[in-house]
Design an enzyme around this catalytic site. Structure first.
Site, PDB file in Angstrom:
ATOM      1  N   GLU A  62       4.582  -8.433  -4.145  1.00 49.72           N
ATOM      2  CA  GLU A  62       4.111  -7.715  -2.957  1.00 49.72           C
ATOM      3  C   GLU A  62       3.398  -8.690  -2.033  1.00 49.72           C
ATOM      4  OE1 GLU A  62       2.302  -3.679  -3.029  1.00 49.72           O
ATOM      5  OE2 GLU A  62       0.533  -4.673  -2.173  1.00 49.72           O
ATOM      6  N   ALA A 104      -1.238  -3.454   9.706  1.00 45.27           N
ATOM      7  CA  ALA A 104      -2.424  -2.893  10.344  1.00 45.27           C
ATOM      8  C   ALA A 104      -2.162  -2.678  11.826  1.00 45.27           C
ATOM      9  CB  ALA A 104      -3.608  -3.837  10.156  1.00 45.27           C
ATOM     10  N   ARG A 138       0.623   8.080   1.236  1.00 46.90           N
ATOM     11  CA  ARG A 138      -0.201   8.850   2.171  1.00 46.90           C
ATOM     12  C   ARG A 138      -0.944   7.924   3.109  1.00 46.90           C
ATOM     13  NH1 ARG A 138      -5.785  11.350   0.384  1.00 46.90           N
ATOM     14  NH2 ARG A 138      -6.247   9.142   0.749  1.00 46.90           N
ATOM     15  N   HIS A 189      -5.633   8.705  -9.403  1.00 46.18           N
ATOM     16  CA  HIS A 189      -6.009   8.412  -8.018  1.00 46.18           C
ATOM     17  C   HIS A 189      -7.508   8.659  -7.849  1.00 46.18           C
ATOM     18  CE1 HIS A 189      -6.296   8.783  -3.645  1.00 46.18           C
ATOM     19  NE2 HIS A 189      -5.128   8.161  -3.578  1.00 46.18           N
ATOM     20  N   GLN A 223     -12.896 -10.841  -4.268  1.00 45.86           N
ATOM     21  CA  GLN A 223     -11.615 -10.147  -4.148  1.00 45.86           C
ATOM     22  C   GLN A 223     -11.505  -9.011  -5.144  1.00 45.86           C
ATOM     23  OE1 GLN A 223      -8.813 -12.258  -6.299  1.00 45.86           O
ATOM     24  NE2 GLN A 223      -7.394 -10.564  -6.332  1.00 45.86           N
TER      25      GLN A 223
END
Length: 288
Positions: free
Chosen positions: A20, A54, A110, A150, A213
């Site tokens: 990713e 973004a 979402r 979640h 991080q």
């Protein structure tokens, strides 16, 4: 169509390996992404996912541009798509833009709540987005899952129930949030099967390269830290080189254990650092 689900079907008993990356926030850094992608492509991952850029643009040009570059390198790409702050008309525009640029796979999310951006009301949950995409395109849809639940879920049971809703809406592949305790992931796998979910699940792995991080990520996703992991942070927090090496070793051990246990796939959160991807793939390449 090169769907992620088909990639899993064609891998036989080997786990799928994927990366990713995220679009850089500044345009001048975006120009350097080609070098990063070239290095990642040389490691021959099965696919690379690109997070949602973004800025809130309906065209989401950075994500689409990078996902297109990945495909031109001969690697399948997955473009993230969020919905909380968009209308159906805006999402439909994004879908058509993805299709026009040859993108065939998305990760439907979402999206995080932003106190400075009021959400729109067309999509309350990821399952709403998945259903809409399924009804309006032929895009292959992946969805996120959360081994520890979640952060906003009432319970792990309710979280699994919501995950089943995503699958029923049309998701065909799952990518997990990062975790640092494999036993948590294995329990999650059992619960997923009990719920009747029979999809390939990628285990999300993020190596620790600095303490700030990991603290930031834990705040965002709520992942718990095993005691042995906490010891690493405590011992090496002031030694960047040692923390990097120790964090990478921890991630390698996680991946080896996951592969030995027959995990479907490993999804590596690279943080746009090819060195991380290279070290991890080099360490496990002889396991296949």
């Amino acid at each position: 169509m090169s769907t992620i689900a088909n990639i899993f079907k064609n891998k036989s008993k080997k786990p799928v390996i994927s990366f990713e990356i995220f679009p850089p926030k500044r345009d001048e850094l975006l120009k350097n992404i080609d070098a990063t992608l070239a290095v990642l492509a040389d490691m021959h991952p099965d696919f690379i996912s690109v997070t949602f850029g973004a800025g809130g643009s309906v065209t989401n040009s950075a994500t689409v541009e990078i996902a297109s570059k990945i495909k031109k390198l001969g690697i399948e790409s997955v473009a993230h798509l969020t919905c909380l702050n968009y209308s159906k008309a805006e999402i439909l525009t994004m879908i058509r833009n993805l299709e026009a640029n040859g993108i065939e796979n998305i990760l439907a999310l979402r999206g995080d709540r932003n106190p400075n951006v009021p959400p729109k009301h067309d999509f309350a949950h990821a399952c709403d987005l998945i259903k809409f995409v399924r009804e309006n395109s032929s895009l292959s849809i992946s969805a996120a899952c959360y081994p520890e639940g979640h952060p906003e879920a009432e319970s792990r049971v309710s979280d699994i129930r919501h995950l089943k809703e995503k699958v029923d809406a049309g998701a065909t592949h799952l990518i997990s949030q990062l975790f640092f305790d494999n036993d948590i992931f294995y329990r999650f796998q059992e619960n997923v099967k009990i719920a009747g979910i029979d999809l390939p699940v990628d285990a999300g792995i993020m190596p620790v390269v600095n303490k700030a991080q990991i603290e930031r990520m834990i705040t965002l996703c709520g992942a718990s830290l095993p005691v042995k992991f906490q010891k690493i942070l405590t011992r090496y927090e002031n030694d960047k080189v040692a923390l990097f090496d120790a964090g990478m070793a921890y991630a390698v051990n996680q991946i080896i254990d996951l592969i030995a246990s027959g995990v479907d796939g490993i999804h590596i959160y690279t943080m746009n650092n090819p060195r991380i991807a290279d070290k991890l793939t080099s360490a496990i390449k002889n396991l296949f």
